[in-house]
Design a protein around this motif. Structure first.
Motif, PDB file in Angstrom:
ATOM      1  N   UNK A  27       1.820   6.962  -5.981  1.00  3.66           N
ATOM      2  CA  UNK A  27       1.032   7.409  -5.170  1.00  3.66           C
ATOM      3  C   UNK A  27       1.503   7.893  -3.923  1.00  3.66           C
ATOM      4  N   UNK A  28       2.711   7.144  -3.335  1.00  3.35           N
ATOM      5  CA  UNK A  28       3.226   7.338  -2.367  1.00  3.35           C
ATOM      6  C   UNK A  28       4.103   8.663  -2.331  1.00  3.35           C
ATOM      7  N   UNK A  29       4.908   8.602  -3.485  1.00  2.22           N
ATOM      8  CA  UNK A  29       5.627   9.984  -3.711  1.00  2.22           C
ATOM      9  C   UNK A  29       4.765  11.101  -3.824  1.00  2.22           C
ATOM     10  N   UNK A  30       3.654  10.973  -4.282  1.00  2.00           N
ATOM     11  CA  UNK A  30       2.814  11.909  -4.741  1.00  2.00           C
ATOM     12  C   UNK A  30       2.134  12.664  -3.145  1.00  2.00           C
ATOM     13  N   UNK A  31       1.736  11.521  -2.451  1.00  2.23           N
ATOM     14  CA  UNK A  31       1.272  11.893  -0.944  1.00  2.23           C
ATOM     15  C   UNK A  31       2.343  12.453  -0.137  1.00  2.23           C
ATOM     16  N   UNK A  83       8.880   6.883 -13.197  1.00  2.00           N
ATOM     17  CA  UNK A  83       8.030   5.934 -12.860  1.00  2.00           C
ATOM     18  C   UNK A  83       6.619   6.095 -13.901  1.00  2.00           C
ATOM     19  N   UNK A  84       6.214   7.252 -13.942  1.00  2.00           N
ATOM     20  CA  UNK A  84       4.880   7.492 -14.842  1.00  2.00           C
ATOM     21  C   UNK A  84       5.101   7.068 -16.358  1.00  2.00           C
ATOM     22  N   UNK A  85       6.369   7.454 -16.900  1.00  2.00           N
ATOM     23  CA  UNK A  85       6.656   7.268 -18.302  1.00  2.00           C
ATOM     24  C   UNK A  85       6.938   5.594 -18.359  1.00  2.00           C
ATOM     25  N   UNK A 141       0.850  -0.993   0.083  1.00  2.00           N
ATOM     26  CA  UNK A 141      -0.104  -0.061   0.017  1.00  2.00           C
ATOM     27  C   UNK A 141       0.662   1.063  -0.184  1.00  2.00           C
ATOM     28  N   UNK A 142       0.550   2.312  -0.701  1.00  2.00           N
ATOM     29  CA  UNK A 142       1.190   3.427  -0.574  1.00  2.00           C
ATOM     30  C   UNK A 142       1.596   4.123   0.809  1.00  2.00           C
ATOM     31  N   UNK A 143       0.490   3.971   1.622  1.00  2.00           N
ATOM     32  CA  UNK A 143       0.877   4.602   3.062  1.00  2.00           C
ATOM     33  C   UNK A 143       1.931   3.901   3.848  1.00  2.00           C
ATOM     34  N   UNK A 169       2.671  17.514 -10.943  1.00  2.00           N
ATOM     35  CA  UNK A 169       1.673  16.528 -10.314  1.00  2.00           C
ATOM     36  C   UNK A 169       0.230  16.568 -10.863  1.00  2.00           C
ATOM     37  N   UNK A 170      -0.606  15.437 -10.539  1.00  2.00           N
ATOM     38  CA  UNK A 170      -1.938  15.740 -10.970  1.00  2.00           C
ATOM     39  C   UNK A 170      -2.632  16.782 -10.277  1.00  2.00           C
ATOM     40  N   UNK A 171      -3.245  17.615 -11.322  1.00  2.00           N
ATOM     41  CA  UNK A 171      -3.791  18.778 -10.642  1.00  2.00           C
ATOM     42  C   UNK A 171      -2.960  20.036 -10.828  1.00  2.00           C
TER      43      UNK A 171
END
Length: 399
Positions: A366-370, A347-349, A211-213, A386-388
């Protein structure tokens, strides 16, 4: 010992035995048709006929790697393995494949899990499969990768490695370490390099958390963070031993991939870089590796970011992983926001074209993003990617 009188079955004729049949048929107490070099009974049972004294009793055909390789890749079409007994052995270690492993041999290992559309890689994979029947450490590594690929197909973000995957990974590691402590001959080089590559894939595709958390970088720092890098470094340390580009190596057809891995990055400046990325990394025309720790990683990310997803190759993605050393690696270990952003973009690419990168990206992206939202909320130039963020759509559409 044969009975003095043959047994009879009510309503049937007495069974007769051949005088000059093979030992296998005598052991199985069936009539041998005495056809040479291989009787029909042995052919149907899946064992090597032993009219000759130098052939073991009831030896499965699959213990002869050349014979099984012929069965598997006959006419370029993968054939189902024999259902009775399929073995891999080097004379001192052996493993009998169960039905699920045999299915994975048929489903996965006769084609390329790395670049399915590349006929050269399909041939590499099939030749490796033939070698796996004489090198148990390679067979276990190959099966573990097949189980990992099955995990990738599940599309679950929290998919743990199966018991089978862990077992084959563990067995391969133990046998491989044992093999490396012995004299290495030319015939061992391709199995060694194939196993090293497989173990590196397994290490990368299996993050510590599901899990990302609970994943890096959100989890507390530990000495084992970025442990997958050590496995990749260990693989490359075997390059001189295995010499994958030697004339008789089955990996020689991958010369282009190896060249991409070692392709030089610019020594100075921001030529061909994505300008917004250069700006967030404080790169300019005078920038070099010596005066900017992000220099190589940012160039590596820019190179693949400009390519359509379908054109991103394994060799190109490894340009970035090879840049993770020295000051940049220290920044990642300290969870520097710009270093984390570069890892996130990679990672994304890369994860869209390389399945084992995608397996780790499912958790660590998602862990990096959070982490960046939680601890670096005010870093607007980073969050723009980042997203948004203002540049998120631009990054997705580039090129």
């Amino acid at each position: 010992m044969a009975p003095t009188c043959p047994e009879t079955v009510r309503g049937s004729r007495p069974m007769t035995r051949s005088r000059f049949g093979c030992r296998n048929c005598k052991l199985r107490k069936v009539k041998c048709d005495e056809s040479k070099p291989r009787c029909k009974r042995c052919a149907s049972f899946g064992v090597i006929c032993n009219f000759r004294l130098d052939v073991l009793d009831l030896q499965p055909v699959t213990r002869d790697p050349a014979m099984y390789a012929f069965q598997v890749v006959r006419q370029g079409v993968l054939q189902p393995p024999p259902s009775s007994s399929v073995w891999t052995t080097d004379g001192s270690n052996f493993y009998q494949l169960n039905s699920k492993c045999q299915e994975f041999v048929t489903r996965y290992l006769g084609r390329s899990l790395i670049t399915p559309d590349d006929p050269r890689m399909v041939q590499v994979n099939r030749r490796l499969l033939a070698l796996a029947f004489a090198n148990p450490f390679l067979m276990h590594a190959s099966l573990a990768v097949a189980f990992a690929y099955d995990r990738h197909l599940s599309r679950s973000s929290g998919c743990r490695p199966s018991v089978e995957e862990c077992y084959h990974w563990s067995q391969s590691t133990a046998l491989f370490n044992r093999r490396l402590n012995k004299l290495i001959e030319t015939k061992d080089k391709d199995p060694i390099w194939g196993t090293a590559a497989a173990l590196a894939v397994l290490s990368f595709s299996t993050p510590d958390a599901i899990t990302p958390e609970k994943s890096w970088p959100l989890k507390p720092s530990e000495p084992t963070d970025l442990e997958w890098l050590r496995m990749n470094t260990s693989k490359m340390s075997l390059w001189r031993i295995a010499d994958p580009l030697r004339p008789d190596s089955l990996f020689r057809v991958m010369a282009t991939t190896f060249a991409q891995m070692n392709s030089p990055l610019p020594e100075k400046g921001i030529c061909d870089m994505l300008i917004p990325l250069a700006q967030v990394c404080s790169l300019e025309d005078s920038s070099t590796t010596e005066n900017n720790p992000y220099f190589k990683a940012a160039h590596a990310v820019s190179q693949i970011q400009r390519l359509p997803n379908r054109q991103v190759t394994v060799g190109q993605t490894e340009v970035f992983t090879r840049s993770i050393h020295g000051p940049f690696k220290s920044l990642l270990q300290r969870k520097d926001p710009i270093a984390l952003l570069l890892m996130y973009l990679w990672y994304r690419k890369a994860g869209r074209s390389i399945w084992w990168i995608e397996l780790r990206a499912r958790v660590e992206c998602p862990s990096i993003f959070s982490y960046l939202r939680l601890y670096h909320r005010g870093y607007t130039t980073v969050h723009a990617f980042l997203p948004g963020g203002a540049l998120a759509a631009w990054i997705e559409e580039n090129p």
